[in-house]
Motif scaffolding. Structure first.
Motif, PDB file in Angstrom:
ATOM      1  N   ILE A  22       5.847   0.222  -0.877  1.00 46.75           N
ATOM      2  CA  ILE A  22       6.283  -0.812  -1.295  1.00 46.75           C
ATOM      3  C   ILE A  22       6.945  -1.859  -0.718  1.00 46.75           C
ATOM      4  O   ILE A  22       6.632  -2.918  -0.689  1.00 46.75           O
ATOM      5  N   VAL A  25       4.807  -4.186   2.105  1.00 42.26           N
ATOM      6  CA  VAL A  25       3.927  -4.981   0.972  1.00 42.26           C
ATOM      7  C   VAL A  25       4.288  -5.666   0.988  1.00 42.26           C
ATOM      8  O   VAL A  25       4.092  -7.443  -0.162  1.00 42.26           O
ATOM      9  N   LYS A  83      -1.733  -5.554  -1.929  1.00 38.33           N
ATOM     10  CA  LYS A  83      -1.281  -6.129  -3.128  1.00 38.33           C
ATOM     11  C   LYS A  83      -1.587  -5.465  -4.609  1.00 38.33           C
ATOM     12  O   LYS A  83      -0.631  -4.057  -5.394  1.00 38.33           O
ATOM     13  N   ARG A  86       0.326  -1.929  -4.903  1.00 44.16           N
ATOM     14  CA  ARG A  86       0.903  -1.978  -4.973  1.00 44.16           C
ATOM     15  C   ARG A  86       1.589  -1.695  -6.674  1.00 44.16           C
ATOM     16  O   ARG A  86       2.574  -1.536  -6.999  1.00 44.16           O
ATOM     17  N   GLU A  90       3.512   0.186  -8.562  1.00 43.48           N
ATOM     18  CA  GLU A  90       4.533   0.070 -10.215  1.00 43.48           C
ATOM     19  C   GLU A  90       4.227  -0.182 -11.371  1.00 43.48           C
ATOM     20  O   GLU A  90       5.949   0.406 -11.831  1.00 43.48           O
TER      21      GLU A  90
END
Length: 168
Positions: A22, A25, A83, A86, A90
Motif C-alpha cells: 500500500i 502504491v 491502484k 490497493r 483497503e
C-alpha cells in the motif's frame, strides 16, 4: 526493547507485506501526476520476462511469455491495476450475490462433514492449516511482486519525465 523485538518478527507478517504494498502504491500515486503519460510506455525488458525478479512465478502469474502482468499491458494498465488491488486490500472485495437458484439449493454451503457441495471445497479440518499456510505464502509472494511492480513503475515514470536528473 520489546518493541524492537516485535518489529523484527513482524517484518514477515501479512500486515507488514500489505502495508509495504500500500505504501509503494501510495508513493506511485503521489509521484505519477499525469497517469496518461504512461499510456503506450512498455515495461522495462526485465519486467516482461517470465519469472523476472528471481524465483519461479507465484500464484496469479501467468508463467508465459508475458511475465507477471501479461504481454499486452502498458505502464498505464499496470498503474490502474495496482491502484485497483490497493483499493481491494483497503476496502475489501464485494462478492456478487449468488443466483437465486444456487442459493435455494445450498450449493455454496458446506455439508456437515466439512466437505463442500462442490468438488473444490475444503476437505477435512487438518487440511485447513495446510491450505492456510499455502495461501499465506502465496499471498506474501504476490504482495512482494506487486510492491516491486509499483516501485518499478514509479521509477520508470520518473525516468520518462526526466525527474531523475532533477536530483531528488
Amino acid at each position: 526493547m520489546m518493541q524492537l523485538c516485535e518489529s523484527s518478527k513482524q517484518k514477515h507478517s501479512l500486515f507488514h507485506a500489505m502495508n509495504r504494498f500500500i505504501g509503494a502504491v501510495n508513493t506511485m500515486d503521489q509521484t505519477v501526476m499525469v497517469p496518461s503519460l504512461l499510456r503506450d510506455v512498455p515495461l522495462p525488458q526485465a519486467e516482461r520476462a517470465p519469472g523476472a525478479g528471481g524465483g519461479t512465478p507465484g500464484p496469479g502469474t501467468d508463467g508465459g511469455a508475458g511475465g507477471f502482468f501479461g504481454p499486452s499491458r502498458d505502464m498505464y494498465g499496470h498503474y490502474v491495476l495496482l491502484k485497483s488491488i490497493r483499493h481491494d486490500i483497503e476496502w475489501g472485495v464485494l462478492q456478487p450475490p449468488a443466483p437465486p437458484d444456487e442459493a435455494r439449493r445450498g450449493k455454496d454451503r458446506p455439508t456437515a462433514d466439512g466437505d463442500g457441495a462442490a468438488g473444490g471445497a475444503p476437505g477435512p479440518e487438518e487440511d485447513l492449516e495446510q491450505q492456510f499456510h499455502y495461501h499465506l505464502r502465496g499471498l506474501h509472494t504476490v504482495l512482494a511482486q506487486l510492491t516491486r511492480k509499483a516501485n518499478v513503475l514509479t521509477n520508470r515514470y520518473k525516468e520518462e519525465i526526466g525527474f531523475g536528473s532533477w536530483g531528488n
